[in-house]
Design a protein around this motif. Structure first.
Motif, short mmCIF file in Angstrom:
data_model
loop_
_atom_site.label_atom_id
_atom_site.label_comp_id
_atom_site.label_asym_id
_atom_site.label_seq_id
_atom_site.Cartn_x
_atom_site.Cartn_y
_atom_site.Cartn_z
N LYS A 115 -2.48 -24.64 34.16
CA LYS A 115 -3.83 -24.24 33.74
C LYS A 115 -4.29 -24.94 32.46
CE LYS A 115 -3.32 -19.90 36.19
NZ LYS A 115 -3.46 -18.43 36.22
N GLY A 116 -3.44 -25.83 31.96
CA GLY A 116 -3.82 -26.56 30.76
C GLY A 116 -4.05 -25.67 29.57
N ALA A 117 -3.34 -24.55 29.53
CA ALA A 117 -3.52 -23.58 28.45
C ALA A 117 -2.83 -24.06 27.17
CB ALA A 117 -2.95 -22.23 28.87
N VAL A 118 -3.26 -23.50 26.06
CA VAL A 118 -2.65 -23.78 24.77
C VAL A 118 -1.68 -22.65 24.44
CG1 VAL A 118 -3.03 -24.07 22.29
CG2 VAL A 118 -4.64 -25.07 23.93
N MET A 119 -0.45 -23.02 24.13
CA MET A 119 0.59 -22.05 23.79
C MET A 119 0.94 -22.20 22.31
SD MET A 119 4.51 -21.82 25.20
CE MET A 119 5.28 -22.69 23.83
N VAL A 120 1.07 -21.09 21.62
CA VAL A 120 1.48 -21.13 20.22
C VAL A 120 2.84 -20.46 20.08
CG1 VAL A 120 0.28 -18.95 19.65
CG2 VAL A 120 0.81 -20.59 17.83
N THR A 121 3.67 -21.02 19.22
CA THR A 121 4.98 -20.42 18.94
C THR A 121 5.45 -20.92 17.58
OG1 THR A 121 7.15 -19.91 19.90
CG2 THR A 121 6.43 -22.22 20.00
N ASP B 78 2.54 -30.13 28.28
CA ASP B 78 2.18 -31.24 27.40
C ASP B 78 2.40 -30.83 25.95
OD1 ASP B 78 0.94 -33.24 25.91
OD2 ASP B 78 -0.79 -33.39 27.24
N ALA B 79 3.10 -31.66 25.19
CA ALA B 79 3.38 -31.34 23.78
C ALA B 79 2.10 -31.09 23.00
CB ALA B 79 4.17 -32.48 23.14
N ALA B 80 1.00 -31.73 23.43
CA ALA B 80 -0.28 -31.55 22.74
C ALA B 80 -0.83 -30.14 22.95
CB ALA B 80 -1.29 -32.58 23.22
N LYS B 81 -0.31 -29.44 23.95
CA LYS B 81 -0.76 -28.09 24.24
C LYS B 81 0.14 -27.02 23.61
CE LYS B 81 -4.27 -29.00 27.03
NZ LYS B 81 -5.66 -28.55 26.74
N ILE B 82 1.11 -27.47 22.83
CA ILE B 82 2.03 -26.55 22.16
C ILE B 82 1.71 -26.53 20.66
CG2 ILE B 82 4.43 -25.96 21.68
CD1 ILE B 82 5.20 -27.52 24.20
N MET B 83 1.21 -25.43 20.19
CA MET B 83 0.87 -25.29 18.78
C MET B 83 2.07 -24.69 18.04
SD MET B 83 -2.14 -22.88 17.09
CE MET B 83 -3.38 -23.52 18.20
N GLU B 84 2.57 -25.38 17.04
CA GLU B 84 3.70 -24.90 16.26
C GLU B 84 3.21 -24.36 14.91
OE1 GLU B 84 7.21 -27.36 16.12
OE2 GLU B 84 6.50 -28.53 17.85
N VAL B 85 3.60 -23.14 14.60
CA VAL B 85 3.17 -22.49 13.36
C VAL B 85 4.40 -21.95 12.63
CG1 VAL B 85 0.89 -21.91 14.26
CG2 VAL B 85 2.79 -20.29 14.56
N PRO B 86 4.26 -21.57 11.35
CA PRO B 86 5.43 -21.12 10.60
C PRO B 86 6.15 -19.90 11.15
CG PRO B 86 3.68 -21.73 9.10
CD PRO B 86 3.09 -21.74 10.48
N ALA C 75 -1.88 -18.18 24.61
CA ALA C 75 -0.67 -17.36 24.71
C ALA C 75 0.25 -17.66 23.53
CB ALA C 75 0.06 -17.63 26.02
N GLY C 76 0.93 -16.63 23.04
CA GLY C 76 1.93 -16.80 22.00
C GLY C 76 3.30 -16.54 22.61
N ALA C 77 4.24 -17.43 22.40
CA ALA C 77 5.56 -17.31 23.03
C ALA C 77 6.61 -16.85 22.04
CB ALA C 77 5.96 -18.64 23.65
N GLY C 78 7.48 -15.97 22.53
CA GLY C 78 8.58 -15.48 21.71
C GLY C 78 9.44 -14.54 22.53
N THR C 79 10.32 -13.81 21.87
CA THR C 79 11.11 -12.81 22.59
C THR C 79 10.21 -11.63 22.93
OG1 THR C 79 11.75 -11.59 20.61
CG2 THR C 79 13.16 -13.44 21.27
#
Length: 280
Positions: A144-150, A166-174, A190-194
């Motif tokens: 779906k070409g969604a943006v994921m943050v983790t 796609d790495a460009a769709k993965i947002m990395e934050v602190p 979406a935010g990814a985690g446990t």
């Protein structure tokens, strides 16, 4: 003859002392010098975080403290940093143990030495209420070409890329605070985690966000978490593992971690760190 025997005995004693010194790692040396054991962790509720007075909180910290107490060590110094700085900080000697409850991954095993696992958990997404984009797993994010943050350095990055995201769709934050903010603001879908981490974030959103079913994630996303040490602290790790065996799953431990949501379902089972390092 007696003089020769005495010389031999002295030589053996000196050799034994030298051998003992050789196998002692930096942490053992610090303890012998009266220095505190420094625990390194990020702000990861409910795994490991600082309490109101800076004290170590979270189930991974509490479990580590429980094991160290069994070993006879109670001189502790907490050191909080960002998640991405944990492994570099350990390697640089800014602290002695990573108690952040990191997932044991092959890539991490190349840089640090993990004790035996202390828990196992899957993964889930933090999404807007109703999950409007229908994001249940990494395949959905890719298709779906969604943006994921983790979080920077989280295992979710590796798992998403393995699924072709796609790495460009993965947002990395602190860390968690920024994951929550990104999803709330619509910068990420979406935010990814446990499930535990994203569950805490959803609970703080006032009903605006929800958590997806961890069972929808790939089986390979099941992970084991552990406590990490420098590789040259093998002597201490062996002693830590011995005490951990006695402590893990005990009534004392389960009582201590209950307030953080840790249940018997989180116990790591029979898998050992060597296998996990090779297969994760």
């Amino acid at each position: 003859m007696k003089a020769e025997m005495m010389t031999f005995v002295v030589a053996v004693a000196l050799s034994a002392m030298a051998a003992a010194t050789a196998i002692a790692g930096p942490l053992t040396d610090r303890i012998a010098a009266g220095e505190p054991i420094r625990l390194g962790f990020a702000n990861e509720v409910p795994t490991a975080y600082a309490g109101k007075n800076g004290e170590p909180e979270g189930f991974a910290n509490i479990m580590t403290l429980g094991v160290l107490k069994k070993m006879g060590y109670e001189k502790i110094e907490p050191v909080q940093t960002e998640w991405g700085g944990l492994i570099p900080g350990l390697q640089a000697g800014r602290f002695d143990i990573i108690t952040g409850g990191m997932f044991i991954l092959k890539s991490r095993c190349e840089n640090v030495a993990f004790a035996e696992p202390i828990y196992k958990l899957g993964e889930a997404f933090l999404v807007p209420a109703g999950n409007p984009k229908g994001l249940r797993n990494y395949d959905d994010v890719r298709e779906k070409g969604a943006v994921m943050v983790t979080g920077a350095g989280y295992a979710n990055i590796q798992h998403a890329k393995a699924a072709g995201v796609d790495a460009a769709k993965i947002m990395e934050v602190p860390g968690p605070t920024e994951i929550l903010a990104a999803v709330l603001a619509g910068r990420a879908d979406a935010g990814a985690g446990t499930p535990v981490l994203v569950g805490e974030l959803a609970a703080s959103s006032g009903g605006k966000l929800e958590v997806t079913d961890a069972a929808a994630m790939p089986k390979d996303s099941l992970n084991w978490g552990g406590i990490a040490f420098r590789k040259d602290d093998q002597d201490f790790i062996a002693a830590f593992n011995s005490a951990l065996t006695e402590y893990l799953g005990s009534e004392e431990m389960m009582k201590a971690v209950a307030k953080y949501g840790y249940t018997k379902d989180w116990l790591p089972g029979d898998e050992k760190t060597d296998w996990i390092c090779a297969n994760r």
